[in-house]
Design an enzyme around this catalytic site. Structure first.
Site, PDB file in Angstrom:
ATOM      1  N   TYR A   1      25.837  31.185  27.563  1.00  0.00           N
ATOM      2  CA  TYR A   1      26.720  30.279  27.830  1.00  0.00           C
ATOM      3  C   TYR A   1      25.960  29.110  28.569  1.00  0.00           C
ATOM      4  O   TYR A   1      25.141  29.454  29.662  1.00  0.00           O
ATOM      5  CB  TYR A   1      27.883  31.124  28.909  1.00  0.00           C
ATOM      6  CG  TYR A   1      28.629  29.990  29.330  1.00  0.00           C
ATOM      7  CD1 TYR A   1      29.725  29.548  28.349  1.00  0.00           C
ATOM      8  CD2 TYR A   1      29.094  29.714  30.531  1.00  0.00           C
ATOM      9  CE1 TYR A   1      30.943  28.561  29.054  1.00  0.00           C
ATOM     10  CE2 TYR A   1      29.845  28.983  31.407  1.00  0.00           C
ATOM     11  CZ  TYR A   1      30.878  28.658  30.360  1.00  0.00           C
ATOM     12  OH  TYR A   1      31.939  27.786  30.910  1.00  0.00           O
TER      13      TYR A   1
ATOM     14  N   ASP B   1      17.934  26.621  30.751  1.00  0.00           N
ATOM     15  CA  ASP B   1      19.147  26.501  31.680  1.00  0.00           C
ATOM     16  C   ASP B   1      19.015  27.585  32.867  1.00  0.00           C
ATOM     17  O   ASP B   1      19.193  28.957  32.583  1.00  0.00           O
ATOM     18  CB  ASP B   1      20.402  26.781  30.876  1.00  0.00           C
ATOM     19  CG  ASP B   1      21.686  26.721  31.335  1.00  0.00           C
ATOM     20  OD1 ASP B   1      21.455  26.844  32.863  1.00  0.00           O
ATOM     21  OD2 ASP B   1      22.755  26.971  30.865  1.00  0.00           O
TER      22      ASP B   1
ATOM     23  N   LYS C   1      24.963  26.518  40.889  1.00  0.00           N
ATOM     24  CA  LYS C   1      25.515  28.062  41.575  1.00  0.00           C
ATOM     25  C   LYS C   1      24.646  27.986  43.214  1.00  0.00           C
ATOM     26  O   LYS C   1      25.001  27.427  44.028  1.00  0.00           O
ATOM     27  CB  LYS C   1      24.961  29.153  40.890  1.00  0.00           C
ATOM     28  CG  LYS C   1      25.728  29.123  39.406  1.00  0.00           C
ATOM     29  CD  LYS C   1      26.159  30.307  38.812  1.00  0.00           C
ATOM     30  CE  LYS C   1      26.771  30.124  37.655  1.00  0.00           C
ATOM     31  NZ  LYS C   1      27.991  30.740  37.436  1.00  0.00           N
TER      32      LYS C   1
HETATM   33  C1  LIG Z   1      23.646  29.621  32.469  1.00  0.00           C
HETATM   34  C2  LIG Z   1      24.980  28.959  32.792  1.00  0.00           C
HETATM   35  N1  LIG Z   1      24.736  27.640  32.323  1.00  0.00           N
HETATM   36  C3  LIG Z   1      25.814  26.667  32.787  1.00  0.00           C
HETATM   37  C4  LIG Z   1      27.050  27.219  33.415  1.00  0.00           C
HETATM   38  C5  LIG Z   1      28.141  26.170  33.681  1.00  0.00           C
HETATM   39  O1  LIG Z   1      28.114  25.933  34.982  1.00  0.00           O
HETATM   40  P1  LIG Z   1      29.460  25.694  35.683  1.00  0.00           P
HETATM   41  O2  LIG Z   1      30.452  26.680  35.709  1.00  0.00           O
HETATM   42  O3  LIG Z   1      29.171  25.094  37.195  1.00  0.00           O
HETATM   43  O4  LIG Z   1      30.185  24.579  34.833  1.00  0.00           O
HETATM   44  C6  LIG Z   1      26.952  28.423  33.636  1.00  0.00           C
HETATM   45  C7  LIG Z   1      28.459  29.178  34.583  1.00  0.00           C
HETATM   46  O5  LIG Z   1      28.381  30.151  34.620  1.00  0.00           O
HETATM   47  C8  LIG Z   1      26.030  29.341  33.429  1.00  0.00           C
HETATM   48  O6  LIG Z   1      26.097  30.749  33.859  1.00  0.00           O
END
Ligand SMILES: Cc1ncc(COP(=O)(O)O)c(C=O)c1O
Length: 427
Positions: free
Chosen positions: A139, A234, A263
Site C-alpha cells: 500500500y 516507500d 508517520k
Molecule cells: C507504506 C505506506 N505508504 C504510504 C502510506 C500513505 O500514507 P498516508 O496515510 O499518510 O497518506 C501508508 C499509510 O499507511 C503506508 O503505510
C-alpha cells in the site's frame, strides 16, 4: 451500535475519517478515543486500553510525550501556519539527511499519499516513461496510479483498485507478486524501456508483515539501474521506526533513487516527505519542471512535533521498541499455541503481525489472504474485552512504542492468554 457511532454515521460516511477505523474487518462498532498517553488510549467511557495501533505508526515515543507536546505548544504560540519557509523545516530536512545520507534533498508534504504521488511524478519526469511497477499487497496511499490491483496473470497491467479510478490510470501500473524477483525480471524483459519506476514498501506491513526475502530489495536495485528506471523505497511506515534510518539503511541496501517518509517523521502530526538523489529531486519546482506544492506543507507545528520526535529517537528508544516487539510477538505466539490456535508470526524489525489459521511462511499477498479473518475477528474482540486495542484487521502490523515496558508487555500477554482460548474455543 453505540450512540456516538450512530451520530457519526449520520454525518460522516461510515462514521470514520479513514476506512480501517470502522471495524468492518472485525465487526462491531469502533472505539471512540478521547485521550492517549504513553502506551495507552482511553475511550469515551473512560475505559483504558493498551494501544497496539500507535496511530498506525507515528507514536514511536508513546502518545503525548511531554517534550513533543511542549514543542508543539511552543510552536503553536508562535503561529499555526505561515506559508513561508522556516528554520525548523531546514533542521528537519537536515535530520532526515543525517539519518539517510542518500536523501540529498528533501521536500515536505502533509501525507504519505502526497509523498508517493510526488515520487512517481518525479520518476516519470526523470525517465520520460509512463509505467510504474508495484507489488500486490503493498500500500502506498490512495492516489489513482497506486490504487491498481493485480489482474489475473503473474505480472499484469493493473485494474482499477477502487471505483473512480480510470482504466487509463490503472493501465500505467504493472502489478507483480511480492518477493517474486523472477516476475520483475520478466516484466523488465517485456516492458523495460517503458518503465519509469519500481515502487516498493521497504518492508511490507500493509498485508500483515511480509518481510522482503534476502536479496529481493537489492535485486530491485540492480534491475532498475540496469534498465534506467527509478527505484522508490516507500519508507512511510518503516522510516525512523525500524531503526534510526529506516529499513534501507538498517539492511545496508544500496541507496534507492527516491524515498518516501511519513508517520514517525511527524511524530503524530501531519508531515511527510519525498527525498532522494539531488539530480532527480531538483526536477521539482521551483528549480525544475515538476510541479508540486502545498498550503500546509512543512507546517511549523507539525515540523516541531517531527523534529522533537526524531531528536528524542536515539539508540535507547530503538532498543526499547525492539525489545517490546519481541516480547509481545513471542508472548502472544506462545499464548496462541497453548490454546491450539494455528498461526504464523512474522516480523520486519520492530514491526510484526500474526496470520491466524496459517502455518507456513507468508511471502506474498496471496499467502496473506489464506488467513482466517473470522478467527482474527474473535481474537480481536476478546483482546478488546481484556483491555488491549489491536489494529482491527489481520492485514495490519502491530505497533509498539518506547513506553511499552515489561509491565505493559505482560498486560498484553495476559490478555492474549485469555483471548486465545476464547477465539480458539468459539470457532
Ligand atoms: C507504506 C505506506 N505508504 C504510504 C502510506 C500513505 O500514507 P498516508 O496515510 O499518510 O497518506 C501508508 C499509510 O499507511 C503506508 O503505510
Amino acid at each position: 451500535m453505540n450512540g456516538t457511532f450512530d451520530r457519526a454515521c449520520d454525518v460522516i460516511p461510515g462514521g470514520v475519517s479513514s476506512p480501517v477505523r470502522a471495524f468492518r474487518a472485525v465487526g462491531g462498532t469502533p472505539v471512540f478515543v478521547t485521550r492517549a498517553e504513553g502506551p495507552y488510549v482511553w475511550d469515551e467511557n473512560g475505559r483504558r486500553y493498551v494501544d497496539l495501533v500507535g496511530s498506525w505508526g507515528p507514536a514511536l515515543l508513546g502518545h503525548a510525550h511531554p517534550a513533543v507536546v511542549a514543542a508543539v505548544a511552543r510552536a503553536a504560540q508562535s503561529g499555526l501556519s505561515f506559508g513561508a519557509p522556516t528554520v525548523a523545516e531546514v533542521e528537519l530536512a537536515e535530520e532526515v539527511r543525517r539519518r539517510v545520507p542518500a536523501c540529498e534533498r528533501v521536500r515536505f508534504v502533509s501525507t504519505g499519499t502526497e509523498a508517493t504521488m510526488t515520487a512517481i511524478r518525479l520518476a516519470r519526469a526523470a525517465t520520460g516513461r509512463d509505467l510504474i511497477v508495484k507489488f500486490s499487497g503493498c500500500y502506498h496511499g490512495h492516489s489513482d496510479a497506486l490504487l491498481a490491483e493485480a489482474g489475473s496473470g503473474v505480472a499484469t497491467l493493473g485494474r482499477p483498485g477502487s471505483a473512480g479510478v480510470t482504466e487509463g490510470a490503472a493501465r500505467d501500473t504493472v502489478v507483480v507478486p511480492y518477493n517474486d524477483l523472477s516476475a520483475v525480471v520478466e516484466v523488465f524483459a517485456r516492458l523495460g524501456d517503458r518503465i519509469a519506476a519500481v515502487i516498493t514498501e521497504a518492508a511490507p506491513a500493509n498485508m500483515g508483515v511480509v518481510p522482503p526475502e534476502p536479496g529481493f530489495n537489492a535485486g530491485l536495485r540492480d534491475l532498475t539501474r540496469a534498465h534506467g528506471a527509478q527505484l522508490i523505497a516507500d519508507e512511510v511506515l518503516t522510516g525512523f521506526r525500524v531503526g534510526p534510518g529506516g529499513w534501507w539503511v538498517r539492511e545496508g541496501i544500496e541507496p534507492a533513487d527516491l524515498y518516501t517518509f511519513g508517520k514517525v517523521l511527524g511524530g503524530g502530526m501531519p508531515i511527510a516527505a519525498v527525498a532522494g538523489a539531488r539530480a532527480v529531486m531538483e526536477l521539482l519546482a521551483p528549480l525544475g519542471p515538476v510541479y508540486q506544492a502545498g498550503t500546509l506543507s512543512g507546517n511549523p507545528v507539525a515540523t516541531a512535533a517531527g523534529l522533537t520526535t526524531l531528536r528524542l529517537a536515539d539508540g535507547e528508544v530503538y532498543q526499547a521498541v525492539d525489545h517490546a516487539s519481541v516480547r509481545i510477538r513471542d508472548g502472544v505466539s506462545l499464548a496462541l499455541r497453548a490454546a491450539g490456535v494455528v498461526h504464523r508470526a512474522q516480523s520486519a524489525g520492530s514491526l510484526f503481525s500474526f496470520f491466524l489459521g496459517v502455518d507456513g511462511a507468508v511471502r506474498t499477498f496471496a499467502d496473506a489472504q489464506r488467513q482466517d479473518s473470522k478467527l482474527f475477528a474473535r481474537f480481536f474482540h476478546a483482546m478488546l474485552d481484556e483491555g488491549v486495542y489491536l489494529p482491527p484487521s489481520g492485514f495490519e502490523a502491530w505497533f509498539v512504542s518506547a513506553t511499552h515496558d515489561d509491565d505493559v508487555c505482560d498486560e498484553v500477554i495476559r490478555a492474549a492468554e485469555v483471548a486465545a482460548h476464547v477465539a480458539g474455543a468459539s470457532g
